[in-house]
Design an enzyme around this catalytic site. Structure first.
Site, PDB file in Angstrom:
ATOM      1  N   GLU A 117      92.503 -34.660  19.414  1.00 37.10           N
ATOM      2  CA  GLU A 117      93.633 -33.796  19.079  1.00 37.10           C
ATOM      3  C   GLU A 117      93.246 -32.887  17.915  1.00 37.10           C
ATOM      4  O   GLU A 117      92.763 -33.352  16.889  1.00 37.10           O
ATOM      5  CB  GLU A 117      94.860 -34.631  18.714  1.00 37.10           C
ATOM      6  CG  GLU A 117      96.043 -33.831  18.219  1.00 37.10           C
ATOM      7  CD  GLU A 117      96.446 -32.703  19.164  1.00 37.10           C
ATOM      8  OE1 GLU A 117      96.684 -31.581  18.663  1.00 37.10           O
ATOM      9  OE2 GLU A 117      96.511 -32.926  20.395  1.00 37.10           O
ATOM     10  N   ASP A 168      94.402 -31.165  29.270  1.00 40.51           N
ATOM     11  CA  ASP A 168      95.791 -30.698  29.231  1.00 40.51           C
ATOM     12  C   ASP A 168      95.987 -29.815  28.000  1.00 40.51           C
ATOM     13  O   ASP A 168      96.677 -30.188  27.052  1.00 40.51           O
ATOM     14  CB  ASP A 168      96.730 -31.924  29.199  1.00 40.51           C
ATOM     15  CG  ASP A 168      98.180 -31.543  29.057  1.00 40.51           C
ATOM     16  OD1 ASP A 168      98.546 -30.415  29.421  1.00 40.51           O
ATOM     17  OD2 ASP A 168      98.958 -32.381  28.564  1.00 40.51           O
TER      18      ASP A 168
END
Length: 285
Positions: A117, A168
């Protein structure tokens, strides 16, 4: 980046993405040998549906919350609903588990996972979430840059021969995102030809995706499958009309596993003009 998934957690796109992801993980679990999951754009892992961001859009109301009150759904959808409910008190839906949490809870003791992330506060929340799970590593950084370091995967000194890569991204600059995805898929398949890949993509106007699909058919993969859910006609570039999953090297007969889910999601989540698509761009040999 300005994107925050908290505004969209549990919407129709999450439903499609997570139904597909969990079905792919379940297929990997049919064999005893370990597998590895890489989530390149993981987010924070859990989202409170009562939070200001979620209530501002209320997208979960027409997504996961709609399905939770619907009886007698296909098993592939029910399996997903059980996974979401497992993160909540019995009979209530307080939080929505994101991709990394759903994936981690589906792992066995021998399986491993890495979650990447880029946004610092989201990465910090993710690290806290998995602080006591030795199977999961969290990396604060660009997931695209993690491929060379993490594939092919290892568990200690032992190589892991199977992998699922979930891509994603936020698609803040869509014209730049799609070429990056194709480049990343090529690198994944070069480093690990048997790796399975699941790419989520938004649909605002479907014709804008044609070049992406054409390039996907030329990937060095055994198969490429597309699964899409449009909750309304794709006639507006200003809103998310639907989404799809580009699936590379899918498990054997995976289209048959997914086929009961799509019409069900269309029926319960769709508006007038909703549609689905389940099509091989590259048929398995």
């Amino acid at each position: 980046m300005n994107y925050r998934h908290a505004f969209h957690a549990g919407n129709h796109a999450d439903v499609l993405k997570h139904v597909v992801m969990l079905a792919m993980i379940d297929a990997l679990k049919r064999k005893e040998s370990p597998f590895f999951v890489l989530d390149t754009h993981a987010g924070r892992g859990r989202y409170l549906l009562s939070a200001e961001e979620s209530r501002k859009t209320a997208e979960a109301d027409l997504g996961i919350l709609q399905l939770m009150s619907t009886p007698a759904l296909p098993e592939v959808v029910e399996r997903y609903l059980r996974a979401v409910q497992a993160d909540n008190p019995v009979g209530a839906l307080v939080s929505y588990p994101g991709s990394p949490l759903l994936a981690a809870r589906a792992l066995r003791e021998q399986d491993r996972m890495a979650a990447c992330e880029l946004q610092k506060d989201e990465a910090a929340a993710l690290k806290e979430l998995f602080a006591h799970d030795r199977r999961v590593q969290v990396f604060a950084g660009n997931g695209y840059d993690s491929i060379r370091a993490l594939l092919p995967p290892k568990s200690g000194a032992d190589k892991i021969g199977r992998a699922l890569v979930l891509i994603d991204p936020p698609y803040e600059v869509q014209d730049a995102e799609y070429p990056q995805i194709i480049t990343t898929l090529r690198e994944i398949l070069t480093r690990m030809p048997q790796a399975q890949c699941a790419v989520w993509y938004p649909i605002k106007q479907r014709r804008s995706l044609q070049q992406f699909f054409r390039k996907a058919t030329h990937l060095p993969a055994k198969s490429v499958l597309v699964a899409e859910l449009l909750v309304r006609p794709d006639d507006s570039p200003l809103r998310l009309n639907g989404s799809g999953m580009l699936l590379v090297n899918t498990p054997w007969q995976f289209d048959k596993i997914l086929s009961p889910a799509l019409p069900t999601l269309k029926k319960h989540l769709g508006e007038a003009g909703a549609s689905t698509r389940l099509e091989w761009l590259k048929m398995p040999e």
